[in-house]
Design an enzyme around this catalytic site. Structure first.
Site, PDB file in Angstrom:
ATOM      1  CB  SER A   1      47.579 -78.750 121.901  1.00  0.00           C
ATOM      2  OG  SER A   1      47.420 -80.087 122.392  1.00  0.00           O
ATOM      3  N   GLY A   2      44.106 -79.668 121.586  1.00  0.00           N
ATOM      4  CA  GLY A   2      43.146 -80.373 122.654  1.00  0.00           C
ATOM      5  C   GLY A   2      41.812 -79.597 122.487  1.00  0.00           C
TER       6      GLY A   2
ATOM      7  CB  THR B   1      42.470 -84.826 115.475  1.00  0.00           C
ATOM      8  OG1 THR B   1      43.646 -83.909 115.597  1.00  0.00           O
ATOM      9  CG2 THR B   1      42.644 -86.058 114.762  1.00  0.00           C
TER      10      THR B   1
ATOM     11  CG  ASN C   1      44.350 -84.009 122.752  1.00  0.00           C
ATOM     12  OD1 ASN C   1      43.535 -85.011 123.174  1.00  0.00           O
ATOM     13  ND2 ASN C   1      44.280 -83.460 121.538  1.00  0.00           N
TER      14      ASN C   1
ATOM     15  CB  SER D   1      48.327 -84.454 121.653  1.00  0.00           C
ATOM     16  OG  SER D   1      48.715 -83.315 121.309  1.00  0.00           O
ATOM     17  CB  SER D   2      47.721 -84.474 115.860  1.00  0.00           C
ATOM     18  OG  SER D   2      46.532 -84.651 116.132  1.00  0.00           O
TER      19      SER D   2
ATOM     20  N   GLY E   1      48.138 -76.903 116.919  1.00  0.00           N
ATOM     21  CA  GLY E   1      47.898 -75.855 117.401  1.00  0.00           C
ATOM     22  C   GLY E   1      49.157 -74.952 117.976  1.00  0.00           C
TER      23      GLY E   1
ATOM     24  CD  GLU F   1      52.335 -77.658 121.123  1.00  0.00           C
ATOM     25  OE1 GLU F   1      53.560 -77.697 121.297  1.00  0.00           O
ATOM     26  OE2 GLU F   1      51.755 -78.788 120.872  1.00  0.00           O
TER      27      GLU F   1
HETATM   28  N1  LIG Z   1      33.130 -82.500 118.684  1.00  0.00           N
HETATM   29  C1  LIG Z   1      33.591 -83.421 119.697  1.00  0.00           C
HETATM   30  N2  LIG Z   1      32.773 -84.232 120.487  1.00  0.00           N
HETATM   31  C2  LIG Z   1      33.293 -85.055 121.238  1.00  0.00           C
HETATM   32  N3  LIG Z   1      34.409 -84.830 122.003  1.00  0.00           N
HETATM   33  C3  LIG Z   1      35.452 -83.854 121.459  1.00  0.00           C
HETATM   34  C4  LIG Z   1      35.003 -83.244 120.178  1.00  0.00           C
HETATM   35  N4  LIG Z   1      35.965 -82.645 119.630  1.00  0.00           N
HETATM   36  C5  LIG Z   1      36.967 -82.949 120.446  1.00  0.00           C
HETATM   37  N5  LIG Z   1      36.534 -83.827 121.496  1.00  0.00           N
HETATM   38  C6  LIG Z   1      37.630 -84.383 122.595  1.00  0.00           C
HETATM   39  O1  LIG Z   1      38.451 -83.768 122.768  1.00  0.00           O
HETATM   40  C7  LIG Z   1      39.492 -84.379 122.688  1.00  0.00           C
HETATM   41  C8  LIG Z   1      40.853 -83.675 122.155  1.00  0.00           C
HETATM   42  O2  LIG Z   1      40.251 -83.669 120.654  1.00  0.00           O
HETATM   43  P1  LIG Z   1      41.531 -83.474 119.448  1.00  0.00           P
HETATM   44  O3  LIG Z   1      42.240 -84.681 119.632  1.00  0.00           O
HETATM   45  O4  LIG Z   1      40.486 -83.478 118.220  1.00  0.00           O
HETATM   46  O5  LIG Z   1      42.180 -82.246 119.586  1.00  0.00           O
HETATM   47  P2  LIG Z   1      43.052 -81.328 118.788  1.00  0.00           P
HETATM   48  O6  LIG Z   1      42.756 -80.058 118.500  1.00  0.00           O
HETATM   49  O7  LIG Z   1      43.467 -82.256 117.454  1.00  0.00           O
HETATM   50  O8  LIG Z   1      44.685 -81.515 119.615  1.00  0.00           O
HETATM   51  P3  LIG Z   1      45.801 -81.457 119.329  1.00  0.00           P
HETATM   52  O9  LIG Z   1      46.434 -80.430 118.563  1.00  0.00           O
HETATM   53  O10 LIG Z   1      46.687 -81.868 120.425  1.00  0.00           O
HETATM   54  O11 LIG Z   1      45.982 -82.777 118.201  1.00  0.00           O
HETATM   55  C9  LIG Z   1      39.289 -85.651 121.873  1.00  0.00           C
HETATM   56  O12 LIG Z   1      40.078 -86.703 121.944  1.00  0.00           O
HETATM   57  C10 LIG Z   1      37.703 -85.825 122.403  1.00  0.00           C
HETATM   58  O13 LIG Z   1      37.816 -86.609 123.433  1.00  0.00           O
HETATM   59 MG   LIG Z   2      44.717 -83.452 116.762  1.00  0.00          MG
END
Ligand SMILES: Nc1ncnc2c1ncn2[C@@H]1O[C@H](COP(=O)(O)OP(=O)(O)OP(=O)(O)O)[C@@H](O)[C@H]1O
Ligand SMILES: [Mg+2]
Length: 1020
Positions: free
Chosen positions: A103-104, A108, A153, A156-157, A383, A385
């Site tokens: 997560s984070g 996404t 995050n 977070s999704s 992801g 957890e």
């Molecule tokens: N390529 C990137 N460039 C800039 N910032 C990023 C990038 N990837 C992720 N981030 C930052 O990291 C944060 C978390 O990313 P994201 O929401 O994609 O995580 P995730 O893997 O989907 O987490 P979760 O499993 O909780 O949903 C985003 O809100 C963004 O601020």
């Molecule tokens: Mg996500």
């Protein structure tokens, strides 16, 4: 060794030396610190979350990656998306992009980058753009309802998402299907410290205008809501109000009607208000504890908004109806139970609303049945957890991650190595951890944890979370990946981190301790029937549609599948789906726990690198072959590179492939010939092959163009040449015919005819010349034309000859003769055809003097003093107008007068000036009678007109006519008539001339008086 000049560290870990965990981490760290967040392992992209916006995205970069092959530019998600898209479009292979990580870690964000890349490079057009917009706009809507701030995050999704984007054969998007997995609905009623509820609640309260808030019966202040964590209502860098507007417009773009949007917001606010419904202790008369709603306002408002009876809601929340075959028993719920029922209702409504939204989006973006489509799946699923307190949700989430790891292992590690073995390629086995055993531990149909849980849920008798744990302990006491207090005690291990109500699973990614509390409940996921039915009774169409099983008619006694079973089956479908596609991996790594840019925690990354199996991945990749393909398809694709195999190859596929690759002189280490497939070690070789193919295709295209153009020009030229020959042959033929025409018989006829005609004419003319008729003008004879064709010319000639004869005759006349002829001409004009005596007068010349005037001086005197010659001198008879008797007279006509005299007298008896002569009347007969009409003013007028008889009446009147004309320029009126009147003093006598019986010379006249005024003259 970097792949590209100036690259930081190695861009592809396959090139890493030495290949150990430490160097791998160092390489990732070095690159991360230099803002190079992407690194490859072959075609797998490792993405380390930068936590900052890097200038490596946008249309400019998309355009760049679109034009280059995978390894030509720096590692990037765009490069992976490009390979996947091109493979889908050009090779017709369905793709899936698996994005995994904690997560984070940026899953996404990565999925959004893939979608935006594909949207930018695929087809254009109004229809396509609207599909793209709908696909892209589904993200903000799903994120608003399914994402929340967690401690790890901010966005977070809290649900898993798999999206199939569907394309047509050209690679233009047609639509898609979104599948969602297990929304973390427990968040709705309770959040951990520092976390928030789903974004939509904060967005709604911050972004809705006053009017909307009032309509939804909400207040802007978030602290007023029990379901919203009061500590954190705002998230740094997140503008809830503007996000709300974005969500509203995204919903509109997707195709939600205004009514639908309003209903979604009403249900959302209903959930929020449900949290504020307070239940308080009450006691029944029997003393048994019960519950009741403390402040009825909230329930009333909910009731008003969704069209529910508030009492019914209260009853449904605070009591439970048990139905048996015979009777219905209503039991009161105590406060705890009522609160549980309320929260369960809220969670249920919200998760059903979320499913409804996903379905509604799918409805908008769905592709018509029957359209052939290619599919690209993008998986962005929660992801792995490991929390402090892990519950049922973490259990299923981690199970899903185990399954995904299995896909990865199956498709990259296991399958690959097994394939080498199958194909007889020399291979040293690379060890890796196969997590199949853990998957089996969880999902085994009879002896898996999920199966046990279901069994406990369905088992009659006293069931609790601890009976479930006891069952697990009993079943898995010897399982290598299962631990609990009981198994530890059995092995005399002491572990203070293990609670009594916990069990632990050694996941591929690490050990996770789960607390079994509420496992049974969550798995059952049941809502009391009272609540289901109450919701179904709502007037609100959306809310009502969310609870179809509340309809008493549809109520079935069959239990719905448990949450665990549902999840398991949806994961199984997902796996099947993924296995049917070519996988592309993005492995996301979280560099630190604090969402801080630039921080790289080696320990944290090392853990992730370990459980993601990066090192094994590199090893297999390094030892293995980047590409493999069956001999048949390979030969089909590349046989154009060799003259031996192109355009025809009659040998076997393998021989063909050997021939092609042999001619390209590839290094032997690069290739391995399996039993059915050719293996190519490095992607560079494959790219080289592709490049050669591209060049060859260009050559072939040029060749085809060349041949076609040559053929086109040649046929055109040949056509022109044929036409030219045809035209010139016609022209030459025509010229020759023209030149030779004179030699042809048909021409000879013309010439002959012409000649004959000319000789005929000549003969005719010569004959005419020799036999011309006499030149006498009176001779009108003229030879006839010998041929009919000459008759017109003959007439013309006759005319000419006659005119010439006349002219000649006229030319030889003396003036005197001319004068005589003029007189004759005048006579002819006056009398020809009018008077019978005229023809006789014609041949007799006018001699004028019939009385011998020249030789008779006596008569000369009659002229008196008159100058000029006497034009006419004749003896005439004067007819007495009174009695018709005649008497002789001599008539002289001079230039000015008519003189009448008695023959015996030498004195002029009557002299009449020519200007007094008004006219003459003659008869048409042969007689010489004429009347001389005098004008009334004349001096002799008193005697009246004269009635005279002349033997030369033609000559006399002609000469008189001419003399009057000369003297007075007046034309004398000559009237030819048989009846005329002669004035006589005051009277007039009508003279009537009649023709007597024929005979004689017609000149004798007989006068007969008829009455006093009429005289009849008979010509005998
Ligand atoms: N390529 C990137 N460039 C800039 N910032 C990023 C990038 N990837 C992720 N981030 C930052 O990291 C944060 C978390 O990313 P994201 O929401 O994609 O995580 P995730 O893997 O989907 O987490 P979760 O499993 O909780 O949903 C985003 O809100 C963004 O601020
Ligand atoms: Mg996500």
């Amino acid at each position: 060794m970097p792949l590209l000049e100036g690259s930081v560290g190695v861009e592809d870990l396959v090139l890493l030396e030495p290949l150990v965990e430490e160097s791998l981490l160092k390489n990732l760290q070095l690159r991360y610190e230099n803002k190079e967040i992407y690194t490859y392992i072959g075609n797998v992209v490792i993405s380390v979350n930068p936590y900052q916006q890097l200038p490596i995205y946008g249309p400019e970069f998309i355009a760049k990656y679109q034009d280059y092959t995978f390894y030509e530019l720096k590692p990037h998600i765009y490069a992976l998306a490009n390979v996947a898209y091109q493979s889908l479009r050009d090779r017709d292979r369905d793709q899936c992009i698996l994005i995994t990580g904690e997560s984070g870690s940026g899953k996404t964000e990565a999925s959004k980058l893939v979608m935006s890349y594909v949207a930018a490079v695929c087809g254009k057009g109004e229809q396509v753009n609207s599909v793209k917009e709908q696909l892209l706009q589904s993200n903000p809507v799903l994120e608003a309802f399914g994402n929340a701030k967690t401690i790890r995050n901010n966005n977070s999704s809290r649900f898993g998402k798999y999206m199939d984007i569907e394309f047509d054969f050209k690679g233009s998007p047609l639509g898609g299907v979104i599948t969602n997995y297990l929304l973390e609905k427990s968040r709705l009623v309770k959040q951990l410290k520092g976390e928030r509820n789903f974004h939509i609640f904060y967005q709604l309260l911050a972004g809705a205008d006053e009017q909307l808030l009032k309509a939804l019966k909400l207040e802007r202040d978030t602290t007023g809501y029990a379901y919203l964590n009061h500590e954190v209502s705002r998230v740094d860098g997140m503008d809830d109000a503007s996000s709300f507007r974005a969500v509203q417009s995204a919903m509109a773009v997707i195709g939600f009607s205004e009514e639908e949007i309003r209903q979604v917001l009403e249900v959302t606010s209903m959930v929020l208000k449900l949290g504020n419904v307070l239940v308080a202790d009450e006691f029944q008369a029997s003393g048994i504890p019960a519950s009741g709603i403390r402040d009825g306002r909230g329930v009333r408002e909910i009731g008003e908004m969704v069209g529910l009876n508030s009492e019914e809601v209260e009853r449904a929340l605070c009591s439970r109806t048990m139905e048996t075959a015979k009777e219905k028993v209503v039991t009161a719920l105590n406060v705890m139970q009522a609160q549980y029922a309320r929260d369960a209702l809220a969670k249920n409504i919200y998760s059903r609303l979320f499913d409804w939204i996903v379905n509604r989006i799918n409805e908008s973006i769905k592709v018509g049945i029957g359209e052939k489509k290619k599919v690209m799946g993008v998986l962005d699923i929660y992801g792995f957890e490991i929390l402090e307190d892990n519950s049922f949700e973490q259990f299923v989430i981690n199970y899903c991650n185990e399954k995904l790891q299995q896909v990865f292992i199956e498709m990259t590690l296991k399958e690959e190595q097994e394939e080498y073995k199958r194909e007889g390629i020399p291979w040293t086995k690379v060890d890796y951890f196969d997590n199949g055993i853990i998957c089996k531990l969880i999902e085994h149909n009879q002896r898996g944890i999920l199966a046990m849980l279901d069994e406990e849920c369905l088992r009659p008798g006293v069931v609790s979370d601890s009976t479930f744990l006891a069952k697990l302990n009993q079943l898995f006491s010897k399982h290598g990946h299962y631990e609990s207090k009981v198994t530890q005690n059995a092995q005399r291990q002491y572990d203070h981190t293990m609670g009594l109500s916990c069990f632990r699973i050694c996941h591929y990614a690490g050990k996770v301790t789960y607390n079994v509390t509420s496992f049974i409940d969550k798995n059952n996921d049941l809502l009391f029937r009272d609540l289901l039915q109450a919701m179904w009774k709502a007037q609100h169409p959306l809310l009502r549609s969310l609870f179809p099983e509340g309809n008493p008619k549809q109520a079935s006694l069959k239990r719905p599948p448990t949450a665990g079973a549902q999840f398991k089956s949806s994961v199984a479908i997902l796996m099947k789906n993924l296995y049917s596609k070519s996988p592309n991996y993005i492995r996301c790594i979280k560099p630190n726990e604090h969402q801080q840019r630039g921080q790289f925690s080696s320990d944290l990354v090392a853990t992730q690198a370990r459980y993601l199996g990066l090192l094994e991945n590199v090893r297999v990749r390094r030892a293995g072959y980047a590409h493999r393909q069956g001999y048949g398809p390979f030969l089909e694709r590349y046989r154009l590179l060799s003259r031996s195999t192109w355009p025809h190859w009659n040998g076997g596929d393998r021989e063909g492939v050997e021939k092609v690759l042999g001619e390209l002189s590839m290094s032997s280490g690069e290739l391995a010939f399996g039993k059915t497939k050719i293996f190519i070690r490095s992607p560079k070789t494959l790219f080289y092959l592709e490049e050669q193919r591209r060049l060859r295709l260009q050559q072939l295209a040029t060749l085809i163009q060349k041949i076609y153009r040559g053929w086109r020009c040649r046929t055109h030229y040949q056509l022109m040449r044929k036409s030219q020959i045809l035209i010139s042959s016609w022209f030459r033929g025509n010229m020759a015919r023209k030149n030779y025409r004179k030699y042809f018989r048909s021409e000879a006829a013309l010439t002959l005819a012409d000649f004959i005609y000319k000789s005929m004419v000549q003969k005719f003319l010569l004959g005419l010349k020799n036999n011309l008729p006499s030149t006498n003008v009176l001779d009108k004879t003229w030879p006839a034309a010998p041929y009919k064709c000459l008759s017109t010319a003959n007439q013309e000639l006759q005319q000419l000859f006659y005119q010439w004869k006349c002219k000649r005759f006229r030319d030889q006349l003396s003036p005197k003769q001319v004068e005589i002829l003029r007189e004759k001409l005048c006579a002819s004009e006056l009398f020809k055809g009018k008077k019978a005596s005229y023809p006789q007068s014609v041949p007799i010349p006018f001699c004028g003097d019939y009385i011998g005037l020249q030789g008779n001086p006596k008569l000369q005197k009659l002229k008196g003093g008159e100058e000029g010659p006497v034009l006419m001198a004749e003896a005439v008879k004067k007819v007495n107008r009174g009695n018709g008797k005649t008497s002789s007279r001599i008539l002289l006509l001079t230039k000015g007068h008519v003189i009448l005299t008695d023959t015996k007298k030498s004195q002029a008896k009557i002299v009449i000036g020519l200007d007094n002569v008004a006219g003459v009347s003659v008869t048409s007969l042969k007689d010489g009678l004429f009347s001389l009409h005098l004008s009334e003013m004349s001096s002799v007028g008193s005697k009246g007109d004269f009635l005279l008889v002349s033997e030369h009446v033609i000559e006399l009147l002609t000469k008189m006519y001419r003399a009057v004309l000369d003297a007075t320029q007046r034309q004398l009126t000559v009237t030819v008539t048989e009846k005329f009147s002669v004035r006589f003093k005051e009277n007039s006598v009508a003279v009537k001339v009649v023709q007597g019986p024929a005979g004689g010379d017609n000149s004798k006249l007989r006068y007969k008086k008829k009455g006093s005024h009429c005289l009849e003259v008979t010509v005998q």
